[in-house]
Design an enzyme around this catalytic site. Structure first.
Site: not given
Length: 562
Positions: A110, A163, A181, A252-253, A275-276, A417, A461
């Site tokens: 990851y 993203r 993930k 996610e993203d 999650d972001d 990140n 994390n």
């Protein structure tokens, strides 16, 4: 009516027996394959004689061989590719290797290496893993979900590639994120790999270089927006929910313009979270709570400045506000006034309200315009500085030293990140504060010895949070994922940091304890769901044992022929 608590053999980490495949079919199934680890009895029963080397090799020796190969690779990307090949060949061994060398290998599968893998995804693609839902196929989504062979999916991680980490729009190359993930879900909280599904929602890409790349695997069209985009997402959500109505869907993203809208649209209709926004918020709050054990202060006493005002900033800010309110009973607006955010135009203030995105408005300050971080630090005198800007080096020496002038133990969290995007390094933070900084970053930095004193940078994390939350909500078949669940997860995580860790500046538990951490978070989430009437099963007598029995263990189990 609630259902009784049950634990299938799959969920408990034992594949259903007998095995109906034979010969090469067994070897080519990564969930059945043991490589050289099949005993003589299984070689006879499953038609494997002559198809594997003569000597049976135990799984610990196989782990040793795999690590020898990992370490002889020439680059981190090569190590990523080796591990993904192992993932595709022998999932039990893959997870055993990861659990045995967790600190060494999680940065490979990851962040930060997955960012490099996504950037080159079309060039390194080896084998399909997960599902691709292209906007061109939207009318076929209900039919397409039937192509996936597993009926007991518990967790779906989906991205539209808009993203990816701090790398921007990578389109279909973003598939590396859901794959990685879900590996962390299995590794961290023991979801069974058979019950997970990575998904790439291909809406096109505005990355012209990718559209011109001959090896790009997605649609070569500009990214969809507006109603056209929303209709594709709706078709996807309906199709997945119809096929797997109890599955958790994790966004996610997604880009900021979509992340908040989609979360608000679906969070009360289906079991889902982002999650972001929520996971990042919880893990950051946990780190702050740990730091406050060192400073002896309360959360409500903190003045928090964010550099960056996107999805992560809003999620963290909301979680901090929830923590302040739970801690002291402070009002919503009073808590929000403790938080200042900067975007590309400077401090987010009320006089900019007409031109602000909806997600920025709650934290607009009644303040004169302040153009940059230095001005804000001098004016606000923050105790906590959080970077979610994607702008490397933006926590300058001048800014950090200015903060330290007003704060004896500054809490510095450069969270962007991958590592190349971090607002400052751990060494810089410690150097510029004479070792006083309480530090955590998004990607890992190595320990530092300063004046004979060991300092261990924390990694903020999300793996500390989302696996346990996910295991909790699917275990109790929760009807929704609430913000309070993430606050409870943050508080649980912070409580697991030992005094010896705090003494060296470590704000999070050792990641090697991730299964214990995830089990405790899952139990806390389940307890909340039962207390608030959100669980879909009767409460087990021993909730901790129930959660642990569900956790997949990467060990070889006996097979027999059908």
């Amino acid at each position: 009516m609630t259902k009784p608590a049950t634990c299938s053999t799959q969920s408990a980490g034992v594949l259903a027996l007998p095995v109906r495949k034979r010969g090469l079919e067994v070897i080519h199934d990564p969930l059945l394959n043991k490589g050289s680890g099949f005993p003589d009895s299984e070689r006879a029963a499953l038609g494997l004689r002559g198809l594997v080397p003569p000597r049976t090799v135990g799984i610990e020796d196989q782990v040793g061989q795999a690590m020898e190969n990992v370490r002889r690779q020439q680059s981190d990307l090569d190590r990523y590719l080796y591990l993904e090949n192992l993932h595709d060949c022998n999932e039990t061994l893959y997870y055993r290797v990861l659990l045995s060398h967790l600190n060494e290998l999680t940065p490979i599968i990851y962040t930060p290496v997955v960012g490099q893998a996504c950037s080159q995804f079309g060039h390194i693609y080896q084998r399909a893993r997960g599902m691709y839902f292209s906007s061109a196929d939207a009318r076929h989504f209900e039919e397409m979900v039937g192509n996936w062979p597993e009926d007991a999916i518990e967790a779906v991680v989906v991205t539209d590639g808009s993203r990816i980490l701090g790398l921007g729009d990578l389109g279909a190359n973003g598939m590396g994120i859901p794959i990685g993930k879900l590996s962390l879900y299995v590794l961290g909280a023991g979801l069974h790999p058979r019950n997970t599904l990575p998904v790439l929602l291909d809406m096109g890409t505005n990355n012209q270089a990718l559209r011109e790349d001959p090896f790009y695997l997605g649609q070569r069209i500009p990214r969809l927006t507006g109603d056209a985009y929303d209709k594709v997402v709706e078709a996807f959500m309906r199709a997945v929910h119809a096929r797997w109505p109890d599955a958790l869907i994790q966004f996610e993203d997604f880009s900021n313009d979509q992340a908040f809208r989609l979360l608000e649209r679906y969070r009360h209709r289906m079991l889902c979270f982002n999650d972001d926004i929520q996971g990042t918020g919880a893990v950051t709050l946990a780190g702050i709570l740990s730091a406050l054990r060192v400073t002896g202060q309360t959360l409500t006493e903190q003045r928090v400045v964010f550099l960056g005002a996107g999805a992560a900033a809003r999620g963290i800010a909301d979680t901090i506000v929830a923590g302040m309110r739970a801690e002291s009973g402070i009002g919503l607006e009073a808590a929000r006034r403790q938080i200042w955010t900067l975007d590309s135009q400077g401090l987010v203030t009320l006089d900019r309200l007409d031109n602000l995105s909806e997600h920025k408005r709650p934290f607009a300050q009644d303040s004169a315009p302040l153009a940059d971080l230095i001005e804000v630090i001098r004016t606000v005198r923050p105790t906590v500085l959080i970077g979610v800007s994607g702008q490397p080096g933006s926590f300058t020496e001048e800014a950090v030293r200015e903060m330290h002038r007003h704060c004896a133990r500054p809490i510095l969290f450069p969270l962007s990140n991958p590592t190349s995007k971090a607002e400052c390094t751990a060494e810089q933070a410690y150097t510029w504060t004479d070792g006083a900084a309480l530090f955590a970053s998004g990607s890992p930095f190595p320990p530092i010895t300063r004046a004979g004193h060991l300092l261990v940078p924390g990694q903020c994390n999300n793996m500390y949070i989302f696996p346990g939350v996910g295991q909790g909500v699917v275990a109790c078949q929760a009807s929704q994922v609430t913000d309070t669940m993430f606050y409870v997860a943050a508080r649980t995580l912070a409580g697991l940091v030992g005094e010896d860790s705090l003494a060296v500046g470590r704000l999070y538990p050792d990641l090697t304890q991730i299964r214990e951490i995830s089990a405790k978070i899952a139990v806390a989430v389940c307890e909340l769901a039962f207390a608030e009437g959100l669980a879909g099963i009767a409460r087990p007598d021993d909730l901790d044992a129930f959660i642990r029995a569900r956790m997949f263990q990467p060990s070889y189990v006996p097979y027999e022929s059908a």
